[in-house]
Write an enzyme that holds these catalytic residues in place. Structure first.
Site, short mmCIF file in Angstrom:
data_model
loop_
_atom_site.label_atom_id
_atom_site.label_comp_id
_atom_site.label_asym_id
_atom_site.label_seq_id
_atom_site.Cartn_x
_atom_site.Cartn_y
_atom_site.Cartn_z
N PHE A 89 77.52 61.77 -11.41
CA PHE A 89 76.18 61.19 -11.33
C PHE A 89 76.14 60.20 -10.17
O PHE A 89 76.98 59.29 -10.10
CB PHE A 89 75.81 60.48 -12.63
CG PHE A 89 74.39 59.96 -12.63
CD1 PHE A 89 73.32 60.83 -12.81
CD2 PHE A 89 74.12 58.62 -12.41
CE1 PHE A 89 72.00 60.37 -12.79
CE2 PHE A 89 72.80 58.15 -12.39
CZ PHE A 89 71.75 59.03 -12.58
N LYS A 124 74.90 47.98 -9.93
CA LYS A 124 75.04 47.60 -11.35
C LYS A 124 75.59 46.19 -11.57
O LYS A 124 74.87 45.21 -11.38
CB LYS A 124 75.89 48.65 -12.08
CG LYS A 124 75.11 49.94 -12.37
CD LYS A 124 75.83 50.81 -13.37
CE LYS A 124 75.11 52.09 -13.68
NZ LYS A 124 74.09 51.98 -14.71
N ASP A 172 82.20 56.30 -5.23
CA ASP A 172 81.05 55.69 -5.91
C ASP A 172 81.58 54.78 -7.02
O ASP A 172 82.02 55.25 -8.07
CB ASP A 172 80.16 56.81 -6.48
CG ASP A 172 78.94 56.28 -7.22
OD1 ASP A 172 78.98 55.12 -7.68
OD2 ASP A 172 77.96 57.03 -7.37
N1 PLP Z 1 76.23 56.16 -9.33
C1 PLP Z 1 76.79 55.99 -10.55
C2 PLP Z 1 78.25 56.28 -10.73
C3 PLP Z 1 76.02 55.55 -11.63
O1 PLP Z 1 76.59 55.42 -12.84
C4 PLP Z 1 74.65 55.29 -11.42
C5 PLP Z 1 73.79 54.88 -12.55
O2 PLP Z 1 74.10 55.07 -13.69
C6 PLP Z 1 74.11 55.47 -10.14
C7 PLP Z 1 74.93 55.90 -9.13
C8 PLP Z 1 72.66 55.20 -9.88
O3 PLP Z 1 72.40 53.84 -9.96
P1 PLP Z 1 70.91 53.30 -10.15
O4 PLP Z 1 70.46 53.68 -11.51
O5 PLP Z 1 71.03 51.81 -9.94
O6 PLP Z 1 70.09 53.93 -9.09
#
Ligand code: PLP
Length: 400
Positions: free
Chosen positions: A137, A251, A222
């Site tokens: 994700f 986050k 990520d």
């Molecule tokens: N990347 C990862 C690993 C995530 O867990 C998330 C959100 O859960 C995101 C990207 C996307 O972040 P946002 O919801 O702040 O756009």
């Protein structure tokens, strides 16, 4: 009718349906607790999905935000300010890289920036292919969605116009088969949070580093969910001793104030030239002040020192629970896999009994509580989880 019920009705009438109907109408928070609009208090075991690392209304964040708002709330990117410079310098220090930072407002924006970095850097050699992991994700905007391995949320928006190959997470051979000299980048999460807190075997990221380096492709890690203390360290990839080309964070970085960043190393630090990217709010002074307060508090209070021990305590406490198949993840970031697909019912039972957690998968309860949680609060969670299991998924023949 309670005020919660009234607000839920108004929510449904005025907000779009993408989140369904949230079960709790929150009024305020303090420390590890949230209180709903009718006065019921909950132990927050999900921390706004791995965001509220210092808990709610932490005095350091309150003070930083209030002071900054009173001094300077916004400049846009037409002018620079001190806090964005301080934060970028601090992120580079924590990541232990010689690089540069792009500041934005969320995780998905951090990955959008990362995509631009690798596509711009790969342009001269004609590299367009991206490799990413199945069930991964990376966000909901269309660029980040194009590299998101969760087919159910990506496919409704296809075609997304990118050349992306998905490989099974943690499978080094599959990665080897997918990466070649046309690959611009490999995007990986060290631990797949939205997939249910699934960790690849040690050595996977290091293998990905070696492979991408051999092919001249970028490794983008990520750390949006895994970073800022979730695994007991600033960055989960540090456990593998690697230096990625791009790191994305968000986050927990802002402790509840929206902020994200893409950290580029080497050529990826220099890929953005004037006009190639931007954000009106990115690097906003209030958000930067909040992130600096989060970092300062974690450092001053040595918060990472306790999270591994707390996580070990949790594992020990749940180890003999027959209806728990596996406790995945590390430290205070866990996917508690149940033997039956009853996570939603368990989470509802927990909420009714004053504990908030998340059913990340039909068979998995996810927790990502504030890093400031106490052993007593963790024990309360374990007791209530076991009580919920008793109710929802009774052990055959009753509890021993
Ligand atoms: N990347 C990862 C690993 C995530 O867990 C998330 C959100 O859960 C995101 C990207 C996307 O972040 P946002 O919801 O702040 O756009």
């Amino acid at each position: 009718m309670t005020y919660s019920d009234e607000l839920k009705g108004r929510f449904q009438a005025s907000l779009m349906g993408n989140y369904g109907l949230p079960p709790v109408a929150v009024s305020h928070g303090e420390g590890r607790h949230l209180t709903d609009v009718d006065g019921k208090t909950y132990l927050d075991m999900i921390g706004g999905i791995a965001v509220s690392s210092l808990g709610h209304s932490h005095p350091a964040i309150v003070e930083a935000v209030a002071t900054q708002a009173a001094r300077l709330a916004h400049t846009s990117n037409l002018y620079l300010h001190e806090k964005e410079v301080e934060l970028a310098e601090k992120l580079l220090e924590l990541a232990a890289v010689d690089g540069k930072v792009f500041l934005c407002n969320s995780g998905t924006e951090a990955n959008e920036a990362a995509l631009k970095l690798v596509l711009l850097a790969g342009k001269a050699s004609g590299r367009t292919k991206i490799v990413a992991a199945e069930h991964g994700f990376h966000g909901r905007t269309l660029g980040s969605l194009s590299i998101t391995g969760k087919a159910a949320i990506r496919e409704p928006f296809e075609p997304l116009g990118r050349d992306v190959a998905f490989v099974p997470h943690g499978d080094t051979d599959a990665l080897k088969a997918a990466v070649d000299d046309t690959t611009a980048a490999v995007f990986l999460e060290p631990v797949q949070g939205e997939a249910g807190v699934v960790t690849a075997a040690p050595g996977y990221l290091a293998a990905a580093r070696e492979l991408t380096a051999a092919h001249g492709a970028a490794l983008v890690v990520d750390e949006i969910q895994s970073g800022f203390g979730r695994t007991g360290a600033w960055f989960a990839h540090h456990a593998e001793g690697i230096t990625p080309d791009v790191i994305t964070v968000a986050k927990g970085m802002g402790g509840g104030v929206p902020i994200g960043a893409a950290i580029g190393v080497g050529p990826y630090a220099e890929a953005l030239t004037p006009g190639t990217h931007g954000s009106t709010f990115g690097g906003n002074p209030i958000a930067c002040a909040a992130a600096l307060a989060v970092i300062d508090t974690i450092e001053r209070e040595h918060l990472f020192d306790s999270v591994a021990a707390l996580g070990a305590h949790l594992e020990e406490r749940l180890a003999d629970e027959g209806r728990i198949a596996q406790v995945r993840g590390t430290a205070l970031w866990r996917g508690i896999a149940l033997t039956e697909p009853v996570a939603a019912e368990v989470v509802a039972h927990l909420a009714a009994n004053g504990v908030l957690a998340n059913a990340v998968r039909p068979d998995t309860v996810r927790i990502a509580p504030p890093l400031t949680i106490t052993p007593t609060e963790l024990a309360e969670f374990c007791d209530k989880l076991i009580a919920a299991l008793d109710e929802v998924q009774p052990a055959p023949g009753g509890r021993p």
